[in-house]
Write a protein that holds these residues in place. Structure first.
Motif, PDB file in Angstrom:
ATOM      1  N   HIS A  90       0.834  -1.196   0.000  1.00 29.76           N
ATOM      2  CA  HIS A  90       0.000   0.000   0.000  1.00 29.76           C
ATOM      3  C   HIS A  90       0.870   1.246   0.000  1.00 29.76           C
ATOM      4  O   HIS A  90       1.918   1.279   0.641  1.00 29.76           O
ATOM      5  N   SER A 138       9.054   1.224   5.779  1.00 31.09           N
ATOM      6  CA  SER A 138       8.894  -0.221   5.968  1.00 31.09           C
ATOM      7  C   SER A 138       8.554  -0.959   4.666  1.00 31.09           C
ATOM      8  O   SER A 138       8.589  -2.192   4.620  1.00 31.09           O
ATOM      9  N   ASP A 174      11.226  -3.561   3.354  1.00 30.94           N
ATOM     10  CA  ASP A 174      11.205  -4.873   4.006  1.00 30.94           C
ATOM     11  C   ASP A 174       9.976  -5.674   3.585  1.00 30.94           C
ATOM     12  O   ASP A 174      10.047  -6.888   3.396  1.00 30.94           O
ATOM     13  N   ARG A 175       8.845  -4.985   3.419  1.00 31.24           N
ATOM     14  CA  ARG A 175       7.621  -5.666   3.014  1.00 31.24           C
ATOM     15  C   ARG A 175       7.783  -6.271   1.623  1.00 31.24           C
ATOM     16  O   ARG A 175       7.395  -7.403   1.381  1.00 31.24           O
ATOM     17  N   LEU A 227       9.871  -9.354   1.817  1.00 26.56           N
ATOM     18  CA  LEU A 227       9.075 -10.466   2.328  1.00 26.56           C
ATOM     19  C   LEU A 227       8.166 -11.023   1.244  1.00 26.56           C
ATOM     20  O   LEU A 227       8.067 -12.249   1.065  1.00 26.56           O
ATOM     21  N   LEU A 273      -0.177 -12.184   4.683  1.00 24.30           N
ATOM     22  CA  LEU A 273       0.507 -10.995   5.207  1.00 24.30           C
ATOM     23  C   LEU A 273      -0.142 -10.434   6.482  1.00 24.30           C
ATOM     24  O   LEU A 273       0.574 -10.159   7.453  1.00 24.30           O
ATOM     25  N   PRO A 274      -1.464 -10.268   6.523  1.00 27.75           N
ATOM     26  CA  PRO A 274      -2.051  -9.796   7.779  1.00 27.75           C
ATOM     27  C   PRO A 274      -1.832 -10.774   8.938  1.00 27.75           C
ATOM     28  O   PRO A 274      -1.640 -10.353  10.082  1.00 27.75           O
ATOM     29  N   ILE A 302       0.795 -12.663   9.292  1.00 33.87           N
ATOM     30  CA  ILE A 302       2.180 -12.446   9.707  1.00 33.87           C
ATOM     31  C   ILE A 302       2.271 -11.196  10.576  1.00 33.87           C
ATOM     32  O   ILE A 302       2.938 -11.192  11.613  1.00 33.87           O
ATOM     33  N   ASP A 303       1.582 -10.143  10.159  1.00 36.71           N
ATOM     34  CA  ASP A 303       1.613  -8.883  10.912  1.00 36.71           C
ATOM     35  C   ASP A 303       1.062  -9.050  12.328  1.00 36.71           C
ATOM     36  O   ASP A 303       1.608  -8.497  13.275  1.00 36.71           O
ATOM     37  N   THR A 304      -0.018  -9.805  12.463  1.00 37.70           N
ATOM     38  CA  THR A 304      -0.635  -9.995  13.784  1.00 37.70           C
ATOM     39  C   THR A 304      -0.049 -11.181  14.548  1.00 37.70           C
ATOM     40  O   THR A 304      -0.383 -11.396  15.702  1.00 37.70           O
ATOM     41  N   ARG A 305       0.798 -11.942  13.855  1.00 32.82           N
ATOM     42  CA  ARG A 305       1.411 -13.147  14.437  1.00 32.82           C
ATOM     43  C   ARG A 305       0.350 -14.154  14.880  1.00 32.82           C
ATOM     44  O   ARG A 305       0.481 -14.818  15.895  1.00 32.82           O
ATOM     45  N   HIS A 306      -0.703 -14.223  14.058  1.00 35.92           N
ATOM     46  CA  HIS A 306      -1.770 -15.186  14.329  1.00 35.92           C
ATOM     47  C   HIS A 306      -2.211 -15.824  13.017  1.00 35.92           C
ATOM     48  O   HIS A 306      -2.694 -15.138  12.114  1.00 35.92           O
TER      49      HIS A 306
END
Length: 133
Positions: free
Chosen positions: A27, A41, A44-45, A48, A66-67, A69-73
């Motif tokens: 984005h 950032s 790096d994105r 990835l 990706l989301p 990974i961002d939330t680690r869930h």
């Protein structure tokens, strides 16, 4: 930072960055004149995203991943999809190893003509031993 700088620092083309935006993977903000401006950032994105593509993942899966990974869930469904992708890669590895064995057979037949009988199939196990040991 502008699109050209992100592309240069991440080692991709500006066209790739535009594609990532179209796919919802990256984005950018827009200036009043419509130019893209990326956060620091973004480099790096993009790296990835490139790694995920190299791992064989499709844009649609990356967009979902990706989301997570961002939330680690990672939910159960996504985890199952990742396991399926891994199984697909494992199957491809086996196919490539089999292709390599077939090529070894052809290479041995070409390197040592007349020392072994021509096989009826290249799928008959390992490559023939050229010296008959």
């Amino acid at each position: 930072m502008r699109i050209g700088e992100v592309a240069e620092r991440a080692g991709v083309s500006t066209r790739a960055l535009r594609y990532y935006e179209e796919q919802g993977l990256l984005h950018a903000q827009r200036t009043t004149s419509g130019q893209r401006v990326y956060a620091e950032s973004a480099v790096d994105r993009v790296r990835l995203i490139q790694q995920l593509y190299t791992a064989g993942l499709a844009s649609r899966l990356i967009a979902v991943l990706l989301p997570a990974i961002d939330t680690r869930h990672v939910d159960r469904d996504l985890l199952e999809r990742l396991h399926d992708e891994r199984a697909f890669i494992d199957a491809k590895i086996v196919e490539l190893q089999e292709a390599g064995r077939r090529l070894d057979t052809l290479i041995n037949l070409a390197t040592y003509p007349g020392t072994t009988a021509c096989p009826a199939s290249l799928d008959q196990g390992t490559a023939p031993d050229p010296v008959g040991s």
